[in-house]
Scaffold this active site. Sequence first.
Site, PDB file in Angstrom:
ATOM      1  N   ARG A   1      34.133  55.618 -28.093  1.00 45.07           N
ATOM      2  CA  ARG A   1      32.949  56.640 -28.362  1.00 45.07           C
ATOM      3  C   ARG A   1      32.123  56.071 -29.610  1.00 45.07           C
ATOM      4  O   ARG A   1      32.944  55.456 -30.569  1.00 45.07           O
ATOM      5  CB  ARG A   1      33.511  57.949 -28.723  1.00 45.07           C
ATOM      6  CG  ARG A   1      34.092  58.583 -27.600  1.00 45.07           C
ATOM      7  CD  ARG A   1      34.393  60.110 -27.580  1.00 45.07           C
ATOM      8  NE  ARG A   1      35.033  60.884 -26.590  1.00 45.07           N
ATOM      9  CZ  ARG A   1      35.280  62.014 -26.548  1.00 45.07           C
ATOM     10  NH1 ARG A   1      34.882  62.791 -27.665  1.00 45.07           N
ATOM     11  NH2 ARG A   1      35.855  62.485 -25.554  1.00 45.07           N
TER      12      ARG A   1
ATOM     13  N   ASP B   1      29.603  57.063 -33.048  1.00 42.75           N
ATOM     14  CA  ASP B   1      28.932  57.975 -33.530  1.00 42.75           C
ATOM     15  C   ASP B   1      27.167  57.966 -33.346  1.00 42.75           C
ATOM     16  O   ASP B   1      26.609  56.959 -32.978  1.00 42.75           O
ATOM     17  CB  ASP B   1      29.017  58.017 -35.020  1.00 42.75           C
ATOM     18  CG  ASP B   1      29.369  59.408 -35.707  1.00 42.75           C
ATOM     19  OD1 ASP B   1      29.019  60.290 -34.977  1.00 42.75           O
ATOM     20  OD2 ASP B   1      29.894  59.087 -36.973  1.00 42.75           O
TER      21      ASP B   1
ATOM     22  N   TYR C   1      33.460  45.290 -33.296  1.00 44.22           N
ATOM     23  CA  TYR C   1      32.159  45.615 -33.970  1.00 44.22           C
ATOM     24  C   TYR C   1      31.675  44.576 -34.970  1.00 44.22           C
ATOM     25  O   TYR C   1      32.355  43.797 -35.484  1.00 44.22           O
ATOM     26  CB  TYR C   1      32.319  46.901 -34.912  1.00 44.22           C
ATOM     27  CG  TYR C   1      32.614  48.028 -33.960  1.00 44.22           C
ATOM     28  CD1 TYR C   1      31.480  48.963 -33.665  1.00 44.22           C
ATOM     29  CD2 TYR C   1      33.761  48.637 -33.340  1.00 44.22           C
ATOM     30  CE1 TYR C   1      31.429  50.141 -32.966  1.00 44.22           C
ATOM     31  CE2 TYR C   1      33.681  49.645 -32.611  1.00 44.22           C
ATOM     32  CZ  TYR C   1      32.842  50.700 -32.298  1.00 44.22           C
ATOM     33  OH  TYR C   1      32.857  51.490 -31.510  1.00 44.22           O
TER      34      TYR C   1
ATOM     35  N   ARG D   1      32.716  52.623 -40.892  1.00 39.21           N
ATOM     36  CA  ARG D   1      31.576  52.870 -42.188  1.00 39.21           C
ATOM     37  C   ARG D   1      32.395  53.103 -43.235  1.00 39.21           C
ATOM     38  O   ARG D   1      31.839  52.921 -44.305  1.00 39.21           O
ATOM     39  CB  ARG D   1      30.951  53.824 -41.477  1.00 39.21           C
ATOM     40  CG  ARG D   1      29.998  53.432 -40.144  1.00 39.21           C
ATOM     41  CD  ARG D   1      28.679  54.194 -39.766  1.00 39.21           C
ATOM     42  NE  ARG D   1      29.001  55.346 -39.421  1.00 39.21           N
ATOM     43  CZ  ARG D   1      28.624  56.817 -39.748  1.00 39.21           C
ATOM     44  NH1 ARG D   1      27.811  56.863 -40.825  1.00 39.21           N
ATOM     45  NH2 ARG D   1      29.144  57.658 -38.916  1.00 39.21           N
TER      46      ARG D   1
END
Length: 292
Positions: A67, A69, A133, A221
Amino acid sequence: DWSSDVCSSDLLNPEGGFLRLRIDFAYDGTQFNGWARQPGLRTVQGELESALSNLTRSEVELTVAGRTDAGVHATAQVAHFDLPEHDKFGKEWNCEDLTYRLNRMLQEDIRISTLTFAPEHFHARFSALRRRYIYKIADGKRQVEPLRRLDIVPWYRALDIEKMNEGSALVLGEHDFATFCKTGGAGTTIRRLEIFQWRRIDDGTLLADVVADAFCYSMVRNLVGAAVRVGEGRFEPTWMAELLANKTRVSESLVFPARGLTLIGVDYPADSDLKARAEMTARRRDEESSSN
């Protein structure tokens, strides 16, 4: 940048009379309220499920690899869904035709790369070995070109990449990443961080490669925010290891903007190992969640 911990090994294969399909796709997360469907809000899952359900005349429910954000992008997201073996006319599904028609139905901030019949025991989430990522920062008062502003975060201070890499290396491995996980995620915060490394690309943009078996809510993050504080000289690299050991949620000021983050890949084992991997992941997540 997080994976659900709700696990159930009975989802490894569709029931009799159904086929499992794998969908590889990309999206610009700017106008989405994240991956997961939410009443009254535009989400990636909501858009895809609505289009697929209308196209196939079936009730489609997607299971995603990881998932994301609100505001986070993806160039190589993966999901699966199950369909009856034949369409309403009794014909076999044509994946190439489905891909073409689906892309025509969707807005241009979601694109389907491929839609294929999944191998036996494939599960987009449980079968995955790791998620990959990148995070992009334009530091030192560098100007971001208008067409690139959606996936690069400006930071006015110049950042020391060597110190950032020194600090980032100290949090590699399997740990409880509660310090770097925003409250609101479900289940365990134990993750195996395999790569967290910074480099400069040709135009001077600072780019982080971040790879883990899975990520909890806002973990990437938060890690980026901590590394930036080290890179600007506010803390020594060892501070990142101290944060990790503390296991107490750090300040919201460490959470860097979503737009700099992009999911660029999901790794899976060989087809022959899909079942074992999925069962192991489901069992481990259940055990870790029940122990919290």
